[in-house]
Design an enzyme around this catalytic site. Sequence first.
Site, PDB file in Angstrom:
ATOM      1  CG  ASN A  10      -7.522 -24.721  -7.835  1.00 16.88           C
ATOM      2  OD1 ASN A  10      -8.600 -24.454  -8.385  1.00 16.88           O
ATOM      3  ND2 ASN A  10      -6.859 -25.850  -8.085  1.00 16.88           N
ATOM      4  CB  SER A  53     -18.223 -24.128  -5.688  1.00 18.86           C
ATOM      5  OG  SER A  53     -19.249 -24.767  -6.422  1.00 18.86           O
ATOM      6  CE1 TYR A  57     -16.345 -28.897  -3.884  1.00 21.11           C
ATOM      7  CE2 TYR A  57     -18.434 -28.004  -4.680  1.00 21.11           C
ATOM      8  CZ  TYR A  57     -17.058 -28.154  -4.817  1.00 21.11           C
ATOM      9  OH  TYR A  57     -16.410 -27.567  -5.872  1.00 21.11           O
ATOM     10  CB  ALA A  58     -22.962 -26.575  -0.248  1.00 20.93           C
ATOM     11  CB  ALA A  59     -20.838 -26.595   4.685  1.00 13.67           C
ATOM     12  CB  SER A  60     -16.045 -26.828   2.271  1.00 15.99           C
ATOM     13  OG  SER A  60     -16.252 -27.115   0.899  1.00 15.99           O
ATOM     14  CE  LYS A  61     -14.886 -25.739  -3.213  1.00 20.07           C
ATOM     15  NZ  LYS A  61     -13.489 -25.370  -3.464  1.00 20.07           N
ATOM     16  CB  ILE A  80     -15.176 -26.039 -14.660  1.00 19.02           C
ATOM     17  CG1 ILE A  80     -15.700 -24.734 -14.035  1.00 19.02           C
ATOM     18  CG2 ILE A  80     -13.979 -25.790 -15.574  1.00 19.02           C
ATOM     19  CD1 ILE A  80     -16.235 -23.686 -14.991  1.00 19.02           C
TER      20      ILE A  80
HETATM   21  P1  NAP Z   1      -9.753 -31.728  -9.987  1.00 23.52           P
HETATM   22  O1  NAP Z   1      -9.743 -31.882 -11.460  1.00 23.52           O
HETATM   23  O2  NAP Z   1     -10.259 -32.844  -9.142  1.00 23.52           O
HETATM   24  O3  NAP Z   1      -8.261 -31.335  -9.525  1.00 23.52           O
HETATM   25  C1  NAP Z   1      -8.039 -31.068  -8.176  1.00 23.52           C
HETATM   26  C2  NAP Z   1      -6.583 -30.755  -7.958  1.00 23.52           C
HETATM   27  O4  NAP Z   1      -6.435 -30.503  -6.558  1.00 23.52           O
HETATM   28  C3  NAP Z   1      -5.660 -31.906  -8.300  1.00 23.52           C
HETATM   29  O5  NAP Z   1      -4.418 -31.421  -8.735  1.00 23.52           O
HETATM   30  C4  NAP Z   1      -5.504 -32.606  -6.947  1.00 23.52           C
HETATM   31  O6  NAP Z   1      -4.277 -33.303  -6.791  1.00 23.52           O
HETATM   32  C5  NAP Z   1      -5.505 -31.426  -6.015  1.00 23.52           C
HETATM   33  N1  NAP Z   1      -5.899 -31.803  -4.668  1.00 23.52           N
HETATM   34  C6  NAP Z   1      -7.066 -32.355  -4.266  1.00 23.52           C
HETATM   35  N2  NAP Z   1      -7.030 -32.563  -2.950  1.00 23.52           N
HETATM   36  C7  NAP Z   1      -5.822 -32.139  -2.523  1.00 23.52           C
HETATM   37  C8  NAP Z   1      -5.182 -32.116  -1.278  1.00 23.52           C
HETATM   38  N3  NAP Z   1      -5.783 -32.583  -0.185  1.00 23.52           N
HETATM   39  N4  NAP Z   1      -3.928 -31.623  -1.193  1.00 23.52           N
HETATM   40  C9  NAP Z   1      -3.292 -31.184  -2.292  1.00 23.52           C
HETATM   41  N5  NAP Z   1      -3.840 -31.182  -3.516  1.00 23.52           N
HETATM   42  C10 NAP Z   1      -5.092 -31.665  -3.616  1.00 23.52           C
HETATM   43  O7  NAP Z   1     -10.604 -30.462  -9.534  1.00 23.52           O
HETATM   44  P2  NAP Z   1     -11.028 -29.168 -10.356  1.00 23.52           P
HETATM   45  O8  NAP Z   1     -12.312 -29.447 -11.008  1.00 23.52           O
HETATM   46  O9  NAP Z   1      -9.894 -28.665 -11.127  1.00 23.52           O
HETATM   47  O10 NAP Z   1     -11.348 -28.176  -9.132  1.00 23.52           O
HETATM   48  C11 NAP Z   1     -10.416 -27.206  -8.685  1.00 23.52           C
HETATM   49  C12 NAP Z   1     -11.114 -26.326  -7.664  1.00 23.52           C
HETATM   50  O11 NAP Z   1     -12.233 -25.689  -8.270  1.00 23.52           O
HETATM   51  C13 NAP Z   1     -11.652 -27.086  -6.460  1.00 23.52           C
HETATM   52  O12 NAP Z   1     -11.521 -26.315  -5.293  1.00 23.52           O
HETATM   53  C14 NAP Z   1     -13.123 -27.253  -6.792  1.00 23.52           C
HETATM   54  O13 NAP Z   1     -13.907 -27.409  -5.635  1.00 23.52           O
HETATM   55  C15 NAP Z   1     -13.390 -25.960  -7.502  1.00 23.52           C
HETATM   56  N6  NAP Z   1     -14.553 -26.021  -8.381  1.00 23.52           N
HETATM   57  C16 NAP Z   1     -14.574 -26.880  -9.439  1.00 23.52           C
HETATM   58  C17 NAP Z   1     -15.697 -26.923 -10.253  1.00 23.52           C
HETATM   59  C18 NAP Z   1     -15.800 -27.826 -11.437  1.00 23.52           C
HETATM   60  O14 NAP Z   1     -16.865 -27.859 -12.051  1.00 23.52           O
HETATM   61  N7  NAP Z   1     -14.773 -28.552 -11.828  1.00 23.52           N
HETATM   62  C19 NAP Z   1     -16.793 -26.100  -9.957  1.00 23.52           C
HETATM   63  C20 NAP Z   1     -16.723 -25.243  -8.873  1.00 23.52           C
HETATM   64  C21 NAP Z   1     -15.595 -25.202  -8.090  1.00 23.52           C
HETATM   65  P3  NAP Z   1      -4.138 -34.853  -7.244  1.00 23.52           P
HETATM   66  O15 NAP Z   1      -4.538 -34.911  -8.677  1.00 23.52           O
HETATM   67  O16 NAP Z   1      -2.687 -35.129  -7.062  1.00 23.52           O
HETATM   68  O17 NAP Z   1      -5.050 -35.606  -6.332  1.00 23.52           O
END
Ligand code: NAP
Length: 256
Positions: free
Chosen positions: A99, A151, A164-168, A197
């Site tokens: 995640n 995503s 980001y889009a390329a990674s996802k 979200i």
């Molecule tokens: P978030 O609120 O920014 O939380 C990200 C979490 O990942 C945090 O616990 C962070 O740790 C941890 N993290 C980030 N980089 C890391 C790394 N290099 N190593 C270890 N931990 C790391 O993000 P989120 O919105 O919950 O997103 C979670 C996932 O869903 C992501 O993959 C994101 O791309 C995907 N996503 C999110 C959305 C959205 O709208 N929010 C939409 C589509 C997809 P720290 O807090 O300690 O930095």
Amino acid sequence: MISEAISNLLSLRGKKALVTGGGRGIGKDIVNTLLGAGADVAYISNSLSPEQGEMEQLAQQNGVTVQGHAANVADRPRMEEVLKQLADGFGHIDILVNNAGITRDGLLFGMKPEQWQEVIDVNLSSVFHLTKVLSRQMALKKSGCIINMSSVVGLIGNAGQANYAASKAGLIGLTKSVARELAGRSVRVNAIAPGFIETTMTGKLNDKQREGVLGRIPMGRMGSPEEVSRIVLFLASDLASYVTGQVIPVDGGMAI
Ligand code: NAP
């Protein structure tokens, strides 16, 4: 009243799960949901969750355990240490939720190579390395489940997010390929494609950007972390025992 048969299929009692990025946002909610379903959970996050105490309380109430490991998923030597600690002190992992993810947005013309590389390293390459190690163990046990957090942007793209889009989108290709490789060993591999979200990731949007985003969501609202973690629970459980190689959008209709 839910029948006992359905409850049993949904239960993760006796299973061990590893969630990356479990310290906050969607990942923290996934940790809590899996604990609530009876799994022991380990999570990896840059820093331990500020809500570690609440997680431990929830775990105790459900007769399970939770442990956090502070590590950058893109730091391979550190991840090797964490995997060793998990092997020694947590045990075989049945459910892996990849995640952790970051954004480093910018239009293509101005995007620095470092901006591209950091996002690919954290969002995609780290998943390859972790999945390679843990899926081998799952394959040997002929059982396991991997869920990758993609995503909606990986499905339809987004201006300002080429990296980001390329990674996802890469995660979707990885999911489908590994699902094909491991299906015969009873290891299921699926992806979730959330839309917008409410987390700190989307908290960075200004009012104008937020209005623009809402206009693109047929359901007219952003989603909550719970609405994503429920789909993680479904995919991790035996309710989804015949589901592999799929990408489930959780996006209020954005990718229709
Ligand atoms: P978030 O609120 O920014 O939380 C990200 C979490 O990942 C945090 O616990 C962070 O740790 C941890 N993290 C980030 N980089 C890391 C790394 N290099 N190593 C270890 N931990 C790391 O993000 P989120 O919105 O919950 O997103 C979670 C996932 O869903 C992501 O993959 C994101 O791309 C995907 N996503 C999110 C959305 C959205 O709208 N929010 C939409 C589509 C997809 P720290 O807090 O300690 O930095």
